[in-house]
Design a protein around this motif. Structure first.
Motif, PDB file in Angstrom:
ATOM      1  N   GLU A 121      -8.797   4.355  -6.914  1.00  0.00           N
ATOM      2  CA  GLU A 121      -9.234   5.655  -6.418  1.00  0.00           C
ATOM      3  C   GLU A 121      -8.610   6.793  -7.230  1.00  0.00           C
ATOM      4  N   ASP A 149       0.819  -1.232   0.000  1.00  0.00           N
ATOM      5  CA  ASP A 149       0.000   0.000   0.000  1.00  0.00           C
ATOM      6  C   ASP A 149       0.840   1.263   0.000  1.00  0.00           C
ATOM      7  N   ILE A 186      -6.416   1.130  -4.098  1.00  0.00           N
ATOM      8  CA  ILE A 186      -5.797   2.454  -4.003  1.00  0.00           C
ATOM      9  C   ILE A 186      -5.583   3.043  -5.397  1.00  0.00           C
ATOM     10  N   GLU A 201       0.789   4.002  -3.076  1.00  0.00           N
ATOM     11  CA  GLU A 201       0.443   5.421  -2.975  1.00  0.00           C
ATOM     12  C   GLU A 201       1.515   6.288  -3.639  1.00  0.00           C
TER      13      GLU A 201
END
Length: 1004
Positions: free
Chosen positions: A969, A939, A966, A943
């Motif tokens: 998004e 994660d 993620i 990001e």
């Protein structure tokens, strides 16, 4: 880079082609130089040949004009002779016409007598025909009487048969009328039976339809019950299948839990120590590899230089050998006279040594020796004097010389103060030198600058002075030398051959030395390359071994972590399987209860269906019986009606037959009466009287015909006599006609010759007046023919003449100038291409260096942004940037790894993403497609990846495939694929901005 490499490759290929073309142009130039020398000689011979041909054409024209006048004189003479013979022919023809007139009159009388004879023969033939006709009529009457008697008997028999058939037809008609009544009664009975059967058919049809409807309703109910039972069975089997799968999964998970292995800590420590040792070995091998590869460029340069020197030596040697072969081939083509060549071969002299092969002439005196020796320069050496008698008996067809090498003592020297020509000619062999002194006796050299004619006055009798140009001065005159013989230049060519034969071994030794040096360099280079290859292989093996240890270490470390994670996952999966298995067992029990109830209901329905099917079967049987009864009644009615129609037709047929037979009986009676009347009228008496009169007429006509034939034979004899006299006159005409024909043929021949000679003069472009002026200064046609023969022999003495030599010489000179210009252009092209290759290499290095620095700078900036620190860079693995490799150095924050292979999977993925985006940033595209590049990332790294994509999306639109929430998004538009039921896929699209706006509205 690919574009520059392709351009450099194309330029190198063009440079290689240009050098090959330059070599070919050089060869062609050398060949053209030799060809120009030969063409110059041939052009001189061609000019002489053209002059002789002009003289020959003039003599041919004069001869044609003389022959033309002779032909015209002969034509006039033959015309007069034809007119004289034609007068004699016309007198004989008049005699023949008179005989033909008398003959024609006699033939007219003969034709009249012949016509009369034919008329008498026709009358006789008519009398014969009348006699034959009457005889045939008597025979016909006898035959008719016999035939009519037989006809009366046949008519009587046929009448009796007709009467019997009439009686039978009447009886058959009576029987048919009685059968018609019986058939009509049967039709009425069958109509009543058919009406009764049709009345019973509707009731049976209704009962059968009702029973069938009841059976179908029961079957529908049974199908519904069976479908419900199938659903319960499917639920039960599905539950059993899932329970079995859950049991299998539990067993596999338990076995997997028991089989999980955790690595030992001591093994990990041993791998770390071994990896450090291999790292130091790799560093030492890298230094050895660098040293070995540093020696290769110098050796390769030396080999290229040696190879170029070898190519130059081989090219020079090939040129010398080609020149030698060309000169030897030219020397071998000295004898051009085919007859003389055949004579030489017949006496086995073609392989004999020639004089020019055994002598040496000082430079500059070739023409002088050629002029002095003449044909003796090409003399063939004989083994001894024994061959001379045979050669004298069979003399050659042209100029030819032989010599015998005797080795006799030298003759006394000349007392003249002039230098003899024999002083510039030498031979290592005594016999050849003796022959030369004999051949060149009293031939002296004309000093340069001296007056040849003045100096020739002091020559001894028979003496000659020769200049360097080959001109021969005697006390009485000068013989000028010209290159008109095939021997011209033979001494110069022989001297060149000897020079080439001396230079070729020297060039061969030079080439051998260069080849030896090249082989030594190639062995040294091969040894150096082998050493470098061995070191590279050791480096590769060491690195491979280090990589294998590092991979094994990482595998052990990761396997321990993965084993612990897998054990926790197995516990969770077992608990979930237990829960799902309980639900499936409840579902199976419910399905089993439904199966029991459905089975009882199906049994009840089956019994009702069987009863209804039995009732329907009885109704169908009754309906079928009713239909059979109707069909039987209809068939019986049809048969009765058919019998009625058959009886009516037979009765009518028998009635018509009786009427027809009655008419036939009446006709037979009438015919019988007619035949009896004709038979009574047949009588032979009158016919026999007519026959006797016809025989008397026939005898009279035969007598008259005999008299006419005697008169015709007399006229025929007279006609034959006149014909013989006419033939005699006609035979006298044939010799005259043949004589006229012969004279006219000769006249036509003279006309043809005149036309041919006139056409020949016209084609030559001369007029009769010009030829008349020329002919007055010439001898007769025989003298002209002798002059033509002389010119022809002189032309033949020139040998083979290249008439195109002048045009070929001009063309060759133009081609030589063109090739010189082409060679200059090729030299300039080589220089241009070499400078272009240097420019391409320079531009390629600059562009590649600039690109590398830009990508390296982007990579140095991109890597810390993705990892939150650390450092990374790119390094070239060679000094020459065009051939160098690329090495990636990456150290994430907190690590001091020496190789990128020591990074984890996620770190490698991030490093690769940084490098790809660095290259992409060099030349951004409007679109970029990423396929699950975030799959190995956790994660936090995901990001960072999303932040980098967000930064670069300002100038590039990204399309990416991902399973990471993620990363999803980050998108402004989602397109997903879902499977609401097995085997059916569906596309789902989501506009993120519209969804967020809707969520905000609902929250408000």
């Amino acid at each position: 880079m690919s574009k520059y490499r392709e351009r450099r490759r194309e330029t190198e290929l063009r440079l290689e082609d240009t050098r090959e073309n330059l070599a070919r142009v050089g060869d062609i130039q050398a060949e053209l130089t030799t060809q120009l020398e030969h063409l110059s000689q041939q052009a001189e011979v061609a000019a002489r040949y053209t002059d002789l041909q002009a003289q020959l054409a003039l003599n041919h024209n004069l001869l044609a004009f003389t022959r033309l006048r002779e032909a015209e004189s002969a034509k006039t003479r033959y015309t007069n002779e034809v007119q004289r013979v034609q007068v004699s022919l016309e007198a004989e023809t008049a005699k023949m016409r008179e005989a033909e007139r008398l003959l024609e009159q006699l033939r007219s009388r003969h034709y009249e007598e012949t016509d009369q004879l034919q008329e008498l023969q026709g009358a006789l033939y008519a009398a014969n025909a009348d006699v034959q006709s009457l005889e045939q009529e008597i025979a016909y009457l006898a035959e008719n009487r016999r035939r009519m008697g037989a006809q009366l008997e046949a008519i009587s028999r046929e009448a009796m048969e007709v009467e019997g058939r009439i009686a039978q037809a009447n009886e058959e008609k009576s029987r048919c009328e009685s059968a018609i009544g019986e058939a009509r009664a049967a039709i009425e009975a069958r109509d009543a039976e058919l009406a009764r059967a049709r009345e019973a058919l509707p009731a049976a049809q209704g009962a059968a339809d009702t029973a069938a409807a009841q059976v179908r309703a029961a079957e529908v109910e049974l199908n519904a019950a069976e479908q419900a039972q199938g659903v319960h069975q499917a639920r039960e089997s599905h539950a059993l299948k899932l329970i079995g799968q859950y049991e299998g999964r539990k067993n596999r998970l338990k076995q997997e839990n028991m089989a999980l292995v955790f690595p030992e800590a001591s093994k990990l420590a041993a791998l770390e120590a071994e990896r450090s040792t291999l790292t130091s070995q790799v560093s030492e091998l890298d230094r050895a590899q660098t040293d070995a590869e540093a020696r290769l460029p110098a050796l390769e340069d030396e080999r290229r230089s040696a190879n170029a020197a070898l190519q130059e030596a081989m090219r020079e040697l090939a040129g010398l050998e080609a020149s030698l072969k060309a000169l030897q081939a030219q020397q071998a083509r000295l004898d051009t006279d085919s007859k003389l060549k055949d004579w030489v071969q017949a006496h086995n002299l073609e392989r004999g040594e020639r004089l020019w092969q055994a002598i040496h002439v000082d430079a500059g005196w070739d023409d002088a020796v050629e002029a002095a020796l003449g044909v003796r320069l090409n003399a063939v050496k004989l083994g001894d004097d024994s061959q001379l008698p045979a050669l004298l008996r069979d003399a050659p067809p042209g100029n030819f010389a032989v010599f015998v090498e005797r080795g006799a003592p030298d003759a006394a020297g000349s007392s003249s103060h002039l230098k003899p020509l024999a002083s510039v000619v030498s031979s290592p062999r005594t016999g050849v030198a003796t022959y030369l002194k004999d051949a060149l006796a009293n031939v002296f050299i004309l000093p340069e600058g001296e007056d040849g004619m003045a100096l020739a006055r002091v020559l001894p009798p028979g003496g000659l002075l020769v200049s360097k140009a080959g001109h021969l001065f005697s006390r009485q005159g000068v013989v000028f030398h010209g290159p008109q013989s095939e021997l011209h230049g033979v001494l110069q060519r022989q001297r060149e051959i000897e020079d080439l034969q001396a230079r070729i071994p020297e060039r061969s030794r030079s080439r051998t030395e260069v080849e030896t040096s090249l082989r030594t360099l190639e062995r040294d280079l091969e040894a150096a390359q082998g050493e470098a290859k061995r070191v590279r292989e050791e480096v590769a093996r060491a690195r491979q071994q280090s990589h294998s240890l590092e991979v094994e270490y990482l595998k052990l470390a990761q396997s321990s972590q993965q084993a612990e994670q897998r054990r926790e996952a197995i516990r969770g999966e077992l608990a979930q399987i237990e829960e799902e298995e309980g639900r499936e067992r409840l579902e199976m029990q419910e399905a089993q209860h439904g199966l029991q109830a459905g089975a009882a209901h199906i049994d009840t329905i089956v019994q009702r269906v069987e009863a209804l099917e039995a009732a329907a079967k009885e109704a169908r049987t009754a309906l079928e019986n009713a239909r059979v009864a109707v069909s039987t009644a209809e068939r019986a009615l049809s048969e009765a009606r058919f019998n009625e129609r058959s009886c009516l037709e037979r009765a009518e047929s028998q009635g018509r037959l009786a009427v027809t037979l009655g008419e036939r009986l009446q006709a037979l009676a009438t015919n019988k009466q007619n035949v009896s009347g004709e038979l009574e009228q047949l009588e032979e008496g009158q016919v026999r009287e007519k026959l006797q009169g016809a025989l008397q007429v026939k005898s009279e006509r035969e007598r008259v015909l005999g008299d006419a034939r005697a008169a015709l034979e007399h006229i025929t004899e007279e006609l034959r006599g006149l014909e013989e006299s006419r033939l005699s006159v006609e035979q006298n005409l044939n010799p005259l006609r043949e004589r006229i024909t012969e004279l006219r043929i000769k006249e036509q021949e003279a006309i043809t010759h005149a036309e041919q000679y006139a056409q020949q003069l016209q084609e030559a472009g001369v007029t009769r007046e010009e030829m008349a002026e020329q002919i007055e200064r010439r001898v007769g046609s025989k003298g002209m023919q002798a002059e033509i023969n002389r010119l022809t022999e002189e032309i033949a003495a020139l040998g083979p003449v290249n008439l195109a030599a002048l045009s070929e010489l001009s063309t060759a000179r133009e081609r030589k100038a063109f090739l010189d210009a082409q060679a200059t252009d090729l030299f300039q092209a080589v220089e241009t291409l070499e400078s272009a290759i240097k420019r391409i290499d320079r531009e390629t290095r600059d562009l590649l260096q600039e690109t590398f620095e830009t990508v390296n700078a982007n990579f140095t900036e991109m890597f810390p942004a993705l990892f939150g620190g650390g450092q990374a860079s790119l390094k070239l693995t060679g000094e020459e940037i065009l051939d160098a490799g690329l090495q990636v150095f990456a150290q994430p924050p907190g690590k001091k790894n020496t190789s990128i292979q020591l990074l984890s999977g996620g770190e490698k993925a991030l490093t690769a993403i940084a490098l790809v985006f660095s290259l992409f940033k060099l030349n951004p595209a409007p679109f970029c497609l990423l396929d699950e590049v975030d799959a190995p990332l956790d994660d936090p790294n995901t990001e960072r990846f999303c932040d980098l994509v967000r930064q670069m999306s300002g100038q590039t639109q990204f399309l990416f495939i991902t399973h990471n929430k993620i990363t999803m998004e980050l998108a402004s538009q989602l397109v997903g694929v879902t499977m609401p039921e097995p085997g059916v896929s569906r596309i789902v699209e989501v506009d993120i901005e519209a969804a967020m706006e809707l969520a905000r509205k609902q929250a408000a």
